[in-house]
Scaffold this motif. Structure first.
Motif, PDB file in Angstrom:
ATOM      1  N   CYS A   3       0.852  -1.176   0.000  1.00 12.54           N
ATOM      2  CA  CYS A   3       0.000   0.000   0.000  1.00 12.54           C
ATOM      3  C   CYS A   3       0.889   1.227   0.000  1.00 12.54           C
ATOM      4  O   CYS A   3       1.916   1.253   0.656  1.00 12.54           O
ATOM      5  N   THR A   4       0.489   2.242  -0.726  1.00 14.69           N
ATOM      6  CA  THR A   4       1.245   3.480  -0.757  1.00 14.69           C
ATOM      7  C   THR A   4       0.294   4.627  -0.518  1.00 14.69           C
ATOM      8  O   THR A   4      -0.665   4.795  -1.253  1.00 14.69           O
ATOM      9  N   THR A  57      -3.305   0.441  -3.924  1.00 14.92           N
ATOM     10  CA  THR A  57      -2.755  -0.859  -3.550  1.00 14.92           C
ATOM     11  C   THR A  57      -3.007  -1.831  -4.692  1.00 14.92           C
ATOM     12  O   THR A  57      -3.692  -1.508  -5.654  1.00 14.92           O
TER      13      THR A  57
END
Length: 70
Positions: A3-4, A57
């Motif tokens: 996830c970012t 994500t």
């Protein structure tokens, strides 16, 4: 899977982005290998990037359906 968190420059007062996050450096689909009970299997992951979320994500392809509020 990763996830970012990303912040969109197009935000309203409650800090929620009003458009999908653009990330040209992230491909829309990636493949990876997982081990299930000792057997390696290739999987395809799709980029999940929806308006109103502060992150993107990767999720399993053809495994999830967006829910729609009625």
């Amino acid at each position: 899977m990763a996830c970012t968190e990303q912040v969109s420059s197009n935000q309203v007062n409650n800090n929620q982005p009003t458009t999908a996050i653009t990330s040209p450096s992230r491909p829309s689909t990636i493949t990876d290998t997982i081990s299930v009970e000792g057997e390696k299997q290739k999987i395809t992951l799709n980029l999940y990037n929806k308006p109103g979320l502060n992150f993107t994500t990767y999720i399993l392809a053809n495994r999830f359906v967006d829910q729609v509020k009625l």
